[in-house]
Design an enzyme around this catalytic site. Structure first.
Site, short mmCIF file in Angstrom:
data_model
loop_
_atom_site.label_atom_id
_atom_site.label_comp_id
_atom_site.label_asym_id
_atom_site.label_seq_id
_atom_site.Cartn_x
_atom_site.Cartn_y
_atom_site.Cartn_z
N ARG A 58 -1.45 -18.59 -38.88
CA ARG A 58 -0.16 -18.43 -38.18
C ARG A 58 1.00 -18.97 -39.03
NH1 ARG A 58 2.02 -21.69 -34.32
NH2 ARG A 58 0.02 -22.55 -33.73
N TYR A 111 17.64 1.51 -32.56
CA TYR A 111 16.27 1.70 -32.08
C TYR A 111 16.24 1.21 -30.63
CZ TYR A 111 11.25 1.30 -31.68
OH TYR A 111 9.96 1.43 -31.27
N ASP A 183 18.83 -3.18 -40.01
CA ASP A 183 17.52 -2.53 -39.87
C ASP A 183 17.50 -1.39 -40.90
OD1 ASP A 183 15.36 -0.93 -39.13
OD2 ASP A 183 15.55 -1.41 -37.00
N LYS A 208 6.37 1.92 -40.29
CA LYS A 208 6.89 3.24 -40.60
C LYS A 208 6.71 3.58 -42.09
CE LYS A 208 7.98 2.90 -36.27
NZ LYS A 208 9.31 2.48 -35.79
#
Ligand SMILES: *Cc1c(COP(=O)(O)O)cnc(C)c1O
Length: 392
Positions: A58, A111, A183, A208
């Site tokens: 983590r 988005y 973004d 993506k």
């Protein structure tokens, strides 16, 4: 591996070589949750270190370190952090610099989950946002308040392919001492380098173009070392941590990023030109077309125009379904940026996050379809759309 000396494909292949101490040409996956210390004292030291790569996954992992090194090199930033999804990257970036009483400037077109973050989530923490039309550069300055701590942009934006003047917004942020973030998912670093244009932080849905094969969910943040340290500190609490296997898949996907995106650029431009000249098409939104209202801005800030477009079909709201049902290569699916061409009717895709009224306000027509162009052969893609349009 510097950008001055090496091209993008060389950098994606070799920037992380130094982290592979084995003789394996393809680096192993560090598929482990935890790492043994040399001594209790050394382990305790690792537990308070910044972003250690061999303490607890983590906190960091050698596989992640490789992806982060490649991504920092591609975007031209000091440091990077991988997350479990694009939204993990966006949430970490937005929340880290803000507290109750602060204000954010964003765009009316984002988005859809990002729009929801600004509209519905941030107000519950006492954080206000002003969303501006990204095509009106002067509106960003007008929206800035004394308590504005972040200007967040997205260009080209989803699904209308509107552009933001990245350099102008970066200069505005700099002049007012406000952090800027973008973004960069739709463009990818092959086509657009926002840090070079002055933006502080770049986020990606690595699901993506970066991953590129529709087989992983991940996010990446690139930016200044000190801010990335703060985002890391937030993200280990938020828990948006990528699994080592997905990190390795992302590293593998990145190896062909340049090849894939160049082919997607070529295919998309050809398809956009074909569709624009078709009698059953009303409008094509693609920054590479001269008919795009911001084509000259696209030429200024993008090296290629990307694989994403949206198309308004002639006829009624049933036309998108008829076209999609007749396509044989393009698949009807959400997500984007991968090797297969995907198509979705924009109205239904946004139905769960935007009401019909919000869609209309955002300019999302019921006859709009969004296309993510893959790497199929150009001529096959065009004949697929040609035959499906005949039937629609
Ligand atoms: C998909 C997408 C996101 C969200 O990414 P996930 O990996 O699905 O969390 C954010 N921004 C853009 C532009 C996207 O296309």
């Amino acid at each position: 591996m510097s950008e001055e000396i090496h091209g993008l494909q060389t950098r994606v292949l070799h920037t992380a070589d130094k982290f592979n101490e084995t003789h394996a040409v393809t680096p192993p996956i560090w598929q482990t949750t935890t790492f043994r210390g040399d001594s209790p004292e050394q382990l305790a030291e690792l537990g308070t270190a910044l972003h250690p790569t061999e303490f607890y996954t983590r906190y960091g992992n050698p596989t992640h370190k490789q992806v982060e090194t490649v991504m920092a090199a591609l975007e031209g930033g000091e440091a990077a952090l991988v997350t479990s999804s694009g939204m993990g990257a966006i949430f970490g970036t937005v929340m880290t610099g803000l507290k109750s009483g602060d204000h954010v400037v964003g765009q009316t077109n984002h988005y859809s989950a990002t729009s929801k973050l600004f509209r519905d989530v941030l107000p519950r923490w006492g954080i206000d946002s002003t969303l501006v039309d990204q095509t009106r550069t002067e509106d960003f300055a007008a929206a800035v308040r004394p308590n504005t701590k972040l200007i967040y942009i997205e260009s080209p934006s989803n699904p209308l392919l509107h552009l933001t003047d990245i350099q102008a917004v970066a200069e505005l942020g700099r002049s007012k001492g406000i952090r800027t973030a973008i973004d960069n998912t739709f463009a990818s670093p092959v086509n657009q380098l926002p840090i070079k244009l002055g933006v502080d932080v770049v986020v990606h849905s690595a699901t993506k173009f970066l991953g590129g094969h529709h087989d992983l969910t991940a996010g990446v943040i690139v930016g200044p070392r000190s801010y990335l340290a703060d985002i890391w500190d937030f993200s280990i609490i938020a828990g948006s941590i990528l699994g080592p296997f997905d990190g390795w898949l992302l590293l593998r996907g990145l190896k062909t990023l340049g090849l894939r995106v160049e082919q997607q650029n070529r295919n998309a431009l050809a398809l956009a030109q074909f569709l624009e000249s078709h009698s059953k098409v009303e409008r094509v939104n693609y920054p590479g077309l001269e008919s795009h209202p911001q084509h000259s801005l696209a030429r200024r800030q993008m090296k290629g125009f990307g694989g994403m477009m949206s198309v308004v079909l002639k006829g009624d709201e049933r036309v998108p379904a008829r076209l999609i049902n007749s396509l044989q290569l393009a698949k009807c699916a959400v997500s984007l940026g991968g090797v297969d061409t995907l198509i979705v009717p924009a109205a239904t895709m946004f139905a769960h996050q935007h009401s019909a009224e919000q869609r209309r306000a955002a300019g999302i027509d019921d006859r709009l379809v969004r296309i993510s162009v893959g790497i199929e052969d150009e001529r096959d893609l065009i004949s697929d759309f040609a035959q499906a349009l005949e039937k629609s």
